[in-house]
Design an enzyme around this catalytic site. Structure first.
Site, mmCIF file in Angstrom:
data_model
loop_
_atom_site.group_PDB
_atom_site.id
_atom_site.type_symbol
_atom_site.label_atom_id
_atom_site.label_comp_id
_atom_site.label_asym_id
_atom_site.label_seq_id
_atom_site.Cartn_x
_atom_site.Cartn_y
_atom_site.Cartn_z
ATOM 1 N N ASN A 151 -10.668 -2.931 -1.856
ATOM 2 C CA ASN A 151 -11.137 -3.341 -3.181
ATOM 3 C C ASN A 151 -12.217 -4.409 -3.083
ATOM 4 O OD1 ASN A 151 -9.922 -6.159 -4.255
ATOM 5 N ND2 ASN A 151 -8.444 -5.221 -2.870
ATOM 6 N N GLU B 137 -3.036 3.305 2.089
ATOM 7 C CA GLU B 137 -2.578 3.880 0.828
ATOM 8 C C GLU B 137 -2.777 5.394 0.824
ATOM 9 O OE1 GLU B 137 -3.898 4.165 -3.806
ATOM 10 O OE2 GLU B 137 -4.183 2.214 -2.837
ATOM 11 N N HIS C 88 0.801 -1.222 0.000
ATOM 12 C CA HIS C 88 0.000 0.000 0.000
ATOM 13 C C HIS C 88 0.835 1.275 0.000
ATOM 14 C CE1 HIS C 88 -2.473 -3.177 2.007
ATOM 15 N NE2 HIS C 88 -3.274 -2.811 1.035
ATOM 16 N N CYS D 127 -6.754 1.125 -9.933
ATOM 17 C CA CYS D 127 -6.002 -0.052 -10.355
ATOM 18 C C CYS D 127 -6.757 -0.847 -11.419
ATOM 19 C CB CYS D 127 -5.738 -0.910 -9.118
ATOM 20 S SG CYS D 127 -5.199 -2.585 -9.450
#
Length: 332
Positions: free
Chosen positions: A225, A127, A75, A195
């Protein structure tokens, strides 16, 4: 007839494969203990497996004994963390995902241009913390479209925006539109910073939601995610649940259900998906078909010294060496 539609692609992305491989290679080369700052990826099964091999997970670099091997998670970390690791003479192995590193590069670039960085993401996510740390005095985290109107900035303030890589495309689109409507001097990244693997898994879940009575996403509760995948299915009007492992499967979810869609987040090992399919099979859902919505052939290489089995022998004295660039980004 009871059936399962299994999404493809699912599970480990290239950044996760690289990060896990780097911890395993570090253990082989240096021997345990190898310290890892934060969870290398957000999955409890992966963390437990690496702990069994000798990895020691810590919350901060301050917990790592001076001079020890320390792996930074996928991250990413802030410059302050890197400086502190150098001060403690830690032997750093940087497993930051190359896609996250690109976001950091964008953050440095736009703040050097005297712009305020509007970072779209969750403030408490590792992140986001790392990216914000590139220029903390010039960065504002924005979590919702509603927050845009309340930002304490003039409408003509030179601003730029970036997004956390693991968000949902739909949720960021509304925030970006609100930023464009308010600020007259706004620049964005040269490409989408969400991403590719998150996009692919969200697209797969959308397809499942259109065909299934229920969508199950394998993933840990702290996996951004994976949580976004559940949100995507629900926003499409289909019941959906996160399943960290089979102990969290609730039989009541299956009442009146004939078709179940199954996918998994980008940090989930395939063994957890297999166990869920076995559990669903025991409940009568034995017919499994695979639906492929995209092809992933992205690969991120590990640093040469780890690949060759050599000790790093280097201390982090500033910014770490740039992570490997993707060898193929064509299939997204």
């Amino acid at each position: 007839m009871k059936k399962v539609i299994l999404a493809e692609p699912r599970g480990f992305c290239a950044g996760v494969v690289r990060a896990v491989d780097m911890v395993e290679r570090a253990l082989e080369i240096h021997g345990p203990p190898v310290y890892v700052r934060k969870q290398i990826v957000h999955n409890h099964h992966v963390v437990r497996s690496l702990e069994a091999k000798g990895a020691v997970f810590v919350d901060t670099e301050e917990e790592v004994p001076p001079g020890s091997v320390c792996v930074f998670s996928a991250h990413g970390v802030s410059p302050a963390v890197r400086s502190n690791a150098a001060r403690r003479a830690l032997d750093v192995i940087d497993a930051t995902c190359p896609l996250v590193s690109r976001v950091h590069q964008h953050a440095r670039r736009v703040t050097r241009d005297e712009r305020v960085l509007l970072l779209i993401g969750h403030a408490d996510h590792e992140e986001t913390e790392g990216t914000r740390g590139e220029a903390p005095r010039r960065t504002v985290v924005v979590e919702t479209a509603e927050e845009v109107a309340r930002l304490p900035l003039a409408d003509d303030t030179p601003v730029a925006y970036l997004t956390q890589t693991t968000l949902s495309m739909d949720e960021t689109a509304g925030i970006v539109e609100a930023l464009k409507a308010r600020f007259t001097d706004l620049v964005g990244p040269r490409g989408d910073t969400i991403c590719y693997a998150s996009q692919n898994r969200q697209n797969g879940v959308k397809s499942l939601a259109a065909q299934c009575d229920l969508v199950l996403v394998v993933g840990s509760r702290n996996s951004s995610n994976s949580l976004r995948m559940v949100d995507v299915a629900r926003q499409a009007g289909t019941a959906a649940h996160l399943v960290p492992d089979t102990t969290h499967l609730d039989g009541a979810w299956l009442d009146g259900v004939s078709t179940i869609g199954v996918s998994s987040g980008a940090s989930v090992p395939e063994v957890l998906v297999t166990e869920l399919l076995d559990a669903l099979g025991d409940l009568g859902f034995r017919d499994v078909t695979v639906e492929r919505t995209s092809v992933e052939d992205v690969h991120f290489s590990v640093p040469q010294q780890l690949a060759e089995g050599r000790r790093t022998g280097q201390r982090l004295t500033g910014a770490a060496a740039s992570p490997a660039e993707p060898t193929d980004r064509s299939a997204t």
